[in-house]
Design a protein around this motif. Structure first.
Motif, PDB file in Angstrom:
ATOM      1  N   ARG A  85       0.838  -1.213   0.000  1.00  0.00           N
ATOM      2  CA  ARG A  85       0.000   0.000   0.000  1.00  0.00           C
ATOM      3  C   ARG A  85       0.865   1.252   0.000  1.00  0.00           C
ATOM      4  N   LEU A  86       1.893   1.255   0.847  1.00  0.00           N
ATOM      5  CA  LEU A  86       2.768   2.426   0.947  1.00  0.00           C
ATOM      6  C   LEU A  86       3.581   2.633  -0.329  1.00  0.00           C
ATOM      7  N   GLU A  87       4.017   1.550  -0.940  1.00  0.00           N
ATOM      8  CA  GLU A  87       4.734   1.666  -2.216  1.00  0.00           C
ATOM      9  C   GLU A  87       3.811   2.202  -3.309  1.00  0.00           C
ATOM     10  N   HIS A  91       4.835   6.358  -0.970  1.00  0.00           N
ATOM     11  CA  HIS A  91       5.349   6.771   0.337  1.00  0.00           C
ATOM     12  C   HIS A  91       6.592   6.005   0.782  1.00  0.00           C
ATOM     13  N   VAL A  92       6.811   4.825   0.198  1.00  0.00           N
ATOM     14  CA  VAL A  92       7.944   3.989   0.600  1.00  0.00           C
ATOM     15  C   VAL A  92       8.626   3.448  -0.648  1.00  0.00           C
ATOM     16  N   GLU A  93       9.948   3.347  -0.552  1.00  0.00           N
ATOM     17  CA  GLU A  93      10.750   2.780  -1.634  1.00  0.00           C
ATOM     18  C   GLU A  93      11.523   1.588  -1.084  1.00  0.00           C
ATOM     19  N   THR A 111       8.740  12.575  -0.909  1.00  0.00           N
ATOM     20  CA  THR A 111       7.399  13.174  -0.982  1.00  0.00           C
ATOM     21  C   THR A 111       6.597  12.868   0.276  1.00  0.00           C
ATOM     22  N   ALA A 112       6.763  11.669   0.825  1.00  0.00           N
ATOM     23  CA  ALA A 112       6.060  11.324   2.065  1.00  0.00           C
ATOM     24  C   ALA A 112       6.590  12.145   3.236  1.00  0.00           C
ATOM     25  N   ILE A 113       7.906  12.375   3.256  1.00  0.00           N
ATOM     26  CA  ILE A 113       8.493  13.207   4.311  1.00  0.00           C
ATOM     27  C   ILE A 113       7.946  14.626   4.211  1.00  0.00           C
ATOM     28  N   GLY A 116       4.423  14.686   5.471  1.00  0.00           N
ATOM     29  CA  GLY A 116       4.412  14.618   6.935  1.00  0.00           C
ATOM     30  C   GLY A 116       4.744  15.960   7.566  1.00  0.00           C
ATOM     31  N   TRP A 117       5.758  16.651   7.018  1.00  0.00           N
ATOM     32  CA  TRP A 117       6.119  17.963   7.556  1.00  0.00           C
ATOM     33  C   TRP A 117       5.022  18.985   7.318  1.00  0.00           C
ATOM     34  N   GLN A 118       4.355  18.874   6.175  1.00  0.00           N
ATOM     35  CA  GLN A 118       3.257  19.800   5.898  1.00  0.00           C
ATOM     36  C   GLN A 118       2.162  19.656   6.947  1.00  0.00           C
TER      37      GLN A 118
END
Length: 154
Positions: A85-87, A91-93, A111-113, A116-118
């Motif tokens: 799901r995350l791939e 969000h994940v590599e 992009t996921a980082i 998250g910061w946003q």
């Protein structure tokens, strides 16, 4: 007064008050993570996986799928579903392991980082400011306490 609600021993009652404050912080952080999950269309488990993967990167660990399964307390099959799901969401590599070229490790995407910061950036900024307002000795004391609590939990 019921002992299980408010201990008669004042020292135990004071300690329990700190535990209840810690629990309140945990609940509020969980609510924030739940809101992040809802606004991004992620499962709560996906958010916990991202957090664990970021923790691993900060610690310099290779986060393998089996390591993630252990961290989440899930079977390898259930963890594989989370990873897929995350791939799929970007969000994940999966990257080749630095220590063993035959295996893969997981890394949170840039992009996921940024996402998250946003979402969490304003909250983290307030938490950092609150922490920086403490004297260095008090920060060390809080760190020691939270480290010990984390170890007790597991």
């Amino acid at each position: 007064m019921r002992e299980g609600v408010r201990p008669a021993d004042s020292e135990r009652a004071a300690a329990l008050e700190l535990v209840h404050l810690l629990r309140e912080v945990a609940v509020r952080l969980e609510l924030a993570a739940g809101e992040f999950a809802r606004t991004t269309g992620l499962h709560g488990t996906d958010v916990r996986a991202l957090i664990r993967l970021l923790d691993a990167e900060r610690a310099g660990l290779d986060a393998t799928p089996s390591w993630l399964a252990q961290q989440l307390g899930m079977t390898s099959q259930a963890t594989t579903a989370v990873i897929h799901r995350l791939e799929a969401a970007g969000h994940v590599e999966r990257l080749r392991s630095r220590s063993d070229g035959r295996s893969a490790h997981l890394q949170v995407s840039d992009t996921a980082i940024a996402l998250g910061w946003q979402f969490f950036g304003p909250l983290l900024d307030r938490l950092i400011a609150t922490t920086q307002a403490l004297a260095p000795g008090d920060q060390a004391l809080v760190k020691d306490y939270l480290t010990a609590v984390s170890e007790v939990l597991g």
